[in-house]
Design a protein around this motif. Structure first.
Motif, PDB file in Angstrom:
ATOM      1  N   UNK A  93       0.823  -1.203   0.000  1.00  0.00           N
ATOM      2  CA  UNK A  93       0.000   0.000   0.000  1.00  0.00           C
ATOM      3  C   UNK A  93       0.865   1.264   0.000  1.00  0.00           C
ATOM      4  N   UNK A  94       1.986   1.193   0.722  1.00  0.00           N
ATOM      5  CA  UNK A  94       2.893   2.336   0.758  1.00  0.00           C
ATOM      6  C   UNK A  94       3.482   2.604  -0.625  1.00  0.00           C
ATOM      7  N   UNK A  95       3.841   1.527  -1.331  1.00  0.00           N
ATOM      8  CA  UNK A  95       4.405   1.699  -2.679  1.00  0.00           C
ATOM      9  C   UNK A  95       3.360   2.259  -3.637  1.00  0.00           C
ATOM     10  N   UNK A  96       2.083   1.841  -3.481  1.00  0.00           N
ATOM     11  CA  UNK A  96       1.010   2.363  -4.327  1.00  0.00           C
ATOM     12  C   UNK A  96       0.723   3.832  -4.028  1.00  0.00           C
ATOM     13  N   UNK A  97       0.951   4.241  -2.784  1.00  0.00           N
ATOM     14  CA  UNK A  97       0.713   5.628  -2.393  1.00  0.00           C
ATOM     15  C   UNK A  97       1.861   6.543  -2.809  1.00  0.00           C
ATOM     16  N   UNK A  98       3.093   6.068  -2.607  1.00  0.00           N
ATOM     17  CA  UNK A  98       4.260   6.911  -2.844  1.00  0.00           C
ATOM     18  C   UNK A  98       4.599   7.033  -4.329  1.00  0.00           C
ATOM     19  N   UNK A  99       4.421   5.955  -5.094  1.00  0.00           N
ATOM     20  CA  UNK A  99       4.864   5.967  -6.491  1.00  0.00           C
ATOM     21  C   UNK A  99       4.202   7.070  -7.337  1.00  0.00           C
ATOM     22  N   UNK A 100       2.895   7.361  -7.191  1.00  0.00           N
ATOM     23  CA  UNK A 100       2.344   8.491  -7.957  1.00  0.00           C
ATOM     24  C   UNK A 100       2.937   9.831  -7.532  1.00  0.00           C
ATOM     25  N   UNK A 101       3.240   9.972  -6.243  1.00  0.00           N
ATOM     26  CA  UNK A 101       3.858  11.209  -5.771  1.00  0.00           C
ATOM     27  C   UNK A 101       5.246  11.381  -6.385  1.00  0.00           C
ATOM     28  N   UNK A 102       5.966  10.263  -6.484  1.00  0.00           N
ATOM     29  CA  UNK A 102       7.280  10.307  -7.140  1.00  0.00           C
ATOM     30  C   UNK A 102       7.113  10.686  -8.608  1.00  0.00           C
ATOM     31  N   UNK A 103       6.084  10.113  -9.248  1.00  0.00           N
ATOM     32  CA  UNK A 103       5.824  10.439 -10.646  1.00  0.00           C
ATOM     33  C   UNK A 103       5.533  11.916 -10.840  1.00  0.00           C
ATOM     34  N   UNK A 104       4.688  12.482  -9.966  1.00  0.00           N
ATOM     35  CA  UNK A 104       4.313  13.893 -10.074  1.00  0.00           C
ATOM     36  C   UNK A 104       5.519  14.804  -9.830  1.00  0.00           C
ATOM     37  N   UNK A 105       6.173  14.608  -8.693  1.00  0.00           N
ATOM     38  CA  UNK A 105       7.291  15.484  -8.314  1.00  0.00           C
ATOM     39  C   UNK A 105       8.489  15.297  -9.237  1.00  0.00           C
ATOM     40  N   UNK A 106       8.770  14.041  -9.594  1.00  0.00           N
ATOM     41  CA  UNK A 106       9.913  13.758 -10.461  1.00  0.00           C
ATOM     42  C   UNK A 106       9.749  14.377 -11.830  1.00  0.00           C
ATOM     43  N   UNK A 107       8.549  14.254 -12.403  1.00  0.00           N
ATOM     44  CA  UNK A 107       8.311  14.817 -13.732  1.00  0.00           C
ATOM     45  C   UNK A 107       8.336  16.340 -13.693  1.00  0.00           C
ATOM     46  N   UNK A 108       7.758  16.928 -12.640  1.00  0.00           N
ATOM     47  CA  UNK A 108       7.755  18.393 -12.517  1.00  0.00           C
ATOM     48  C   UNK A 108       9.179  18.935 -12.423  1.00  0.00           C
ATOM     49  N   UNK A 109       9.991  18.313 -11.582  1.00  0.00           N
ATOM     50  CA  UNK A 109      11.380  18.762 -11.404  1.00  0.00           C
ATOM     51  C   UNK A 109      12.185  18.574 -12.684  1.00  0.00           C
ATOM     52  N   UNK A 110      12.027  17.420 -13.326  1.00  0.00           N
ATOM     53  CA  UNK A 110      12.787  17.138 -14.540  1.00  0.00           C
ATOM     54  C   UNK A 110      12.379  18.072 -15.674  1.00  0.00           C
ATOM     55  N   UNK A 111      11.093  18.427 -15.739  1.00  0.00           N
ATOM     56  CA  UNK A 111      10.632  19.347 -16.795  1.00  0.00           C
ATOM     57  C   UNK A 111      11.240  20.731 -16.601  1.00  0.00           C
ATOM     58  N   UNK A 112      11.273  21.183 -15.345  1.00  0.00           N
ATOM     59  CA  UNK A 112      11.865  22.503 -15.052  1.00  0.00           C
ATOM     60  C   UNK A 112      13.344  22.523 -15.441  1.00  0.00           C
ATOM     61  N   UNK A 113      14.060  21.434 -15.103  1.00  0.00           N
ATOM     62  CA  UNK A 113      15.483  21.341 -15.446  1.00  0.00           C
ATOM     63  C   UNK A 113      15.679  21.317 -16.964  1.00  0.00           C
ATOM     64  N   UNK A 114      14.835  20.500 -17.633  1.00  0.00           N
ATOM     65  CA  UNK A 114      14.952  20.390 -19.088  1.00  0.00           C
ATOM     66  C   UNK A 114      14.694  21.725 -19.765  1.00  0.00           C
ATOM     67  N   UNK A 115      13.702  22.462 -19.291  1.00  0.00           N
ATOM     68  CA  UNK A 115      13.365  23.743 -19.925  1.00  0.00           C
ATOM     69  C   UNK A 115      14.477  24.777 -19.703  1.00  0.00           C
ATOM     70  N   UNK A 116      15.171  24.638 -18.574  1.00  0.00           N
ATOM     71  CA  UNK A 116      16.260  25.575 -18.283  1.00  0.00           C
ATOM     72  C   UNK A 116      17.510  25.262 -19.092  1.00  0.00           C
ATOM     73  N   UNK A 117      17.733  23.971 -19.377  1.00  0.00           N
ATOM     74  CA  UNK A 117      18.971  23.564 -20.034  1.00  0.00           C
ATOM     75  C   UNK A 117      18.827  23.336 -21.536  1.00  0.00           C
ATOM     76  N   UNK A 118      17.667  22.898 -21.974  1.00  0.00           N
ATOM     77  CA  UNK A 118      17.465  22.581 -23.397  1.00  0.00           C
ATOM     78  C   UNK A 118      16.581  23.650 -24.017  1.00  0.00           C
ATOM     79  N   UNK A 119      17.126  24.414 -24.903  1.00  0.00           N
ATOM     80  CA  UNK A 119      16.417  25.569 -25.469  1.00  0.00           C
ATOM     81  C   UNK A 119      15.764  25.265 -26.820  1.00  0.00           C
ATOM     82  N   UNK A 120      15.586  24.001 -27.133  1.00  0.00           N
ATOM     83  CA  UNK A 120      14.964  23.614 -28.395  1.00  0.00           C
ATOM     84  C   UNK A 120      13.451  23.829 -28.300  1.00  0.00           C
ATOM     85  N   UNK A 121      12.943  24.910 -28.871  1.00  0.00           N
ATOM     86  CA  UNK A 121      11.568  25.341 -28.655  1.00  0.00           C
ATOM     87  C   UNK A 121      10.528  24.324 -29.118  1.00  0.00           C
ATOM     88  N   UNK A 122      10.834  23.596 -30.203  1.00  0.00           N
ATOM     89  CA  UNK A 122       9.810  22.677 -30.713  1.00  0.00           C
ATOM     90  C   UNK A 122       9.548  21.496 -29.771  1.00  0.00           C
TER      91      UNK A 122
END
Length: 491
Positions: free
Chosen positions: A157-186
């Motif tokens: 149950x803990x893994x089912x609860x935590x894994x979506x939170x990891x998905x949300x936070x991980x994707x948000x953080x990685x997107x911010x990093x990618x947008x800051x470092x990769x300037x390919x607009x398309x």
């Protein structure tokens, strides 16, 4: 007499066919919900045509299923009441499995029809909880809450609860990093009608492949575990033990069994060590493995006794094929109880105080190799069922993932990042033998990337996700409780 025997055999084969069909049906429906998420981004972004995407995803799922360790499969099985896993009454055990599958299929199909995004893993866990509660409630020997392996259930149950939170936070953080470092607009624009540039296509195909492989290696294992449980119940002479175990491995297991006995007997008061064979050992270990089971001197005595019995039984022959059908079933039960008891002692951190704790965990691993096996034909069957389900149900999921999570359409970077985080999270869960939901992780990852891009999340979709979360467990508990109780009343 002959007619009765033939009739019984026919009934057993009919039950076997029906049970296997239910497992395949469960994985087929799983393809609607979870597997289709892997192809959603590449189809929505026009990276691959739907037919090619589904076929490619199916191949990657197949590879994931075939190369999986089986740890998640047997972690799911371990959640079921231990007395039904080692009980001689195969009818009650079969009803348990059929009730589990029926409950999961009913809820998965119902929510798919209503458009609610639910997880097949979440559904299965709820049904297991219901069956555990029903098994306890119908027993006069234990309280209704004692039928659930709370220690193992807590991890799941803990893994089912935590894994979506990891998905949300991980994707948000990685997107911010990618947008800051990769300037390919398309990368950050909505998909065009034509296929994206080669670099973007390659990235999306790779992440789709990774999610498909990870999904097969995790979600695909649920069906494998249930299929093996059915085969052990209905065809115990063939599937109780791994018939491919080598004579060398059997000889090593005999040697280790003898070496481990002094470790167990050292925990018993000298005055009470009079006979190594303890006739109540199976009952004692079964009680210890129940959620309320406590470690005592009889537990150590039973472990020593069962290890001696394993050694005695395997010393007779160097090949499982030469053993009688009844001996195979008996040895399997002995092995299952000892291995599970050692695993519980390890989780309770009771092995550290013993002499040579690594010898005990090594002994458990040797025991597991003889019972925790999955033939390739089972893996391929489950993989084909997953792929077939994906081909039928992918359209609903593609629209949901692409347009109904965020307030803006999914862009290339969001799709790739959500899938990258999803496959990494599932891979980590595989390592620890924990079941997780591809649907929940990917949906949460896309939502996280939408928030990071300041696009926002659609309130209706958020409500549906929360509604699915809150409803799945209680509804599936009721379904599992009801179908299992009804099945027992009908026999």
């Amino acid at each position: 007499m002959t007619t009765a025997i033939v009739g019984n055999e026919t009934m057993e084969y009919l039950l076997l066919g029906f049970a296997i069909a239910l497992v395949i049906g469960f994985e087929f429906v799983n393809g609607f919900h979870d597997t289709a998420n892997a192809v959603a981004t590449v189809i929505y972004t026009n990276t691959l045509k739907p037919t090619y995407a589904v076929i490619w995803s199916g191949i990657c799922n197949l590879l994931g299923v075939i190369t999986s360790s089986g740890a998640v499969a047997f972690a799911i099985v371990a959640l079921l009441p231990v007395e039904l896993l080692v009980k001689a009454d195969s009818v009650q055990s079969l009803i348990m499995v059929l009730a589990l599958l029926t409950s999961a299929i009913i809820w998965n199909l119902g929510t798919w029809y209503l458009g609610l995004p639910v997880s097949s893993t979440h559904t299965l866990i709820g049904a297991i909880l219901g069956i555990g509660l029903a098994n306890s409630a119908l027993s006069t020997e234990q309280n209704w809450w004692d039928g659930i392996n709370w220690l193992q259930m807590q991890e799941v149950l803990l893994s089912l609860l935590i894994s979506p939170l990891i998905g949300f936070c991980g994707a948000a953080l990685l997107f911010i990093i990618a947008k800051a470092l990769i300037k390919q607009e398309n990368l950050y624009t909505a998909p065009a009608e034509d296929a994206p540039p080669l670099g973007i296509r390659t990235l999306l195909i790779l992440t789709c492949s990774g999610v498909s492989f990870a999904h097969g290696s995790n979600d695909g294992q649920k069906g494998m575990g249930l299929m093996m449980l059915i085969l052990v119940i209905l065809l115990p002479s063939t599937f109780s033990l791994n018939m491919n175990t080598t004579p060398q491995a059997i000889a090593q297991l005999v040697t280790t069994s003898q070496a481990i006995i002094p470790v167990f007997t050292a925990q018993i008061a000298k005055a009470s060590v009079h006979d190594l064979i303890f006739e109540n050992s199976q009952i004692e270990l079964t009680n210890f493995l129940k959620p309320q089971g406590q470690l005592n001197e009889n537990t150590w005595r039973s472990l020593a006794s069962e290890s001696q019995l394993i050694s005695n039984s395997l010393s007779i022959s160097s090949n499982f094929v030469d053993l009688s059908d009844s001996d195979r079933v008996q040895i399997r039960n002995d092995i299952y109880l000892v291995a599970s008891a050692i695993a519980k002692l390890e989780k309770q951190e009771k092995l550290a105080n013993l002499d040579e704790p690594y010898l005990l965990t090594g002994y458990r691993d040797q025991l597991d190799q003889t019972t925790k096996f999955i033939p390739y034909w089972v893996k391929i069957t489950i993989a084909l069922a997953l792929g077939s389900g994906t081909m039928i149900g992918w359209k609903r999921v593609v629209v949901t993932v692409g347009e109904k999570i965020g307030k803006e359409p999914l862009n290339y970077a969001q799709g790739a990042i959500a899938e990258l985080v999803t496959m990494t999270t599932i891979g980590t869960a595989d390592y620890f033998g924990l079941p997780v939901s591809t649907t929940h992780i990917l949906s949460s990852g896309i939502a996280g990337s939408m928030v990071a891009n300041r696009a926002g999340v659609q309130s209706n979709t958020l409500k549906n996700l929360l509604l699915a979360w809150f409803l799945t467990l209680p509804v599936c508990i009721l379904l599992g409780f009801g179908t299992y109780s009804l099945g027992l009343l009908l026999i």
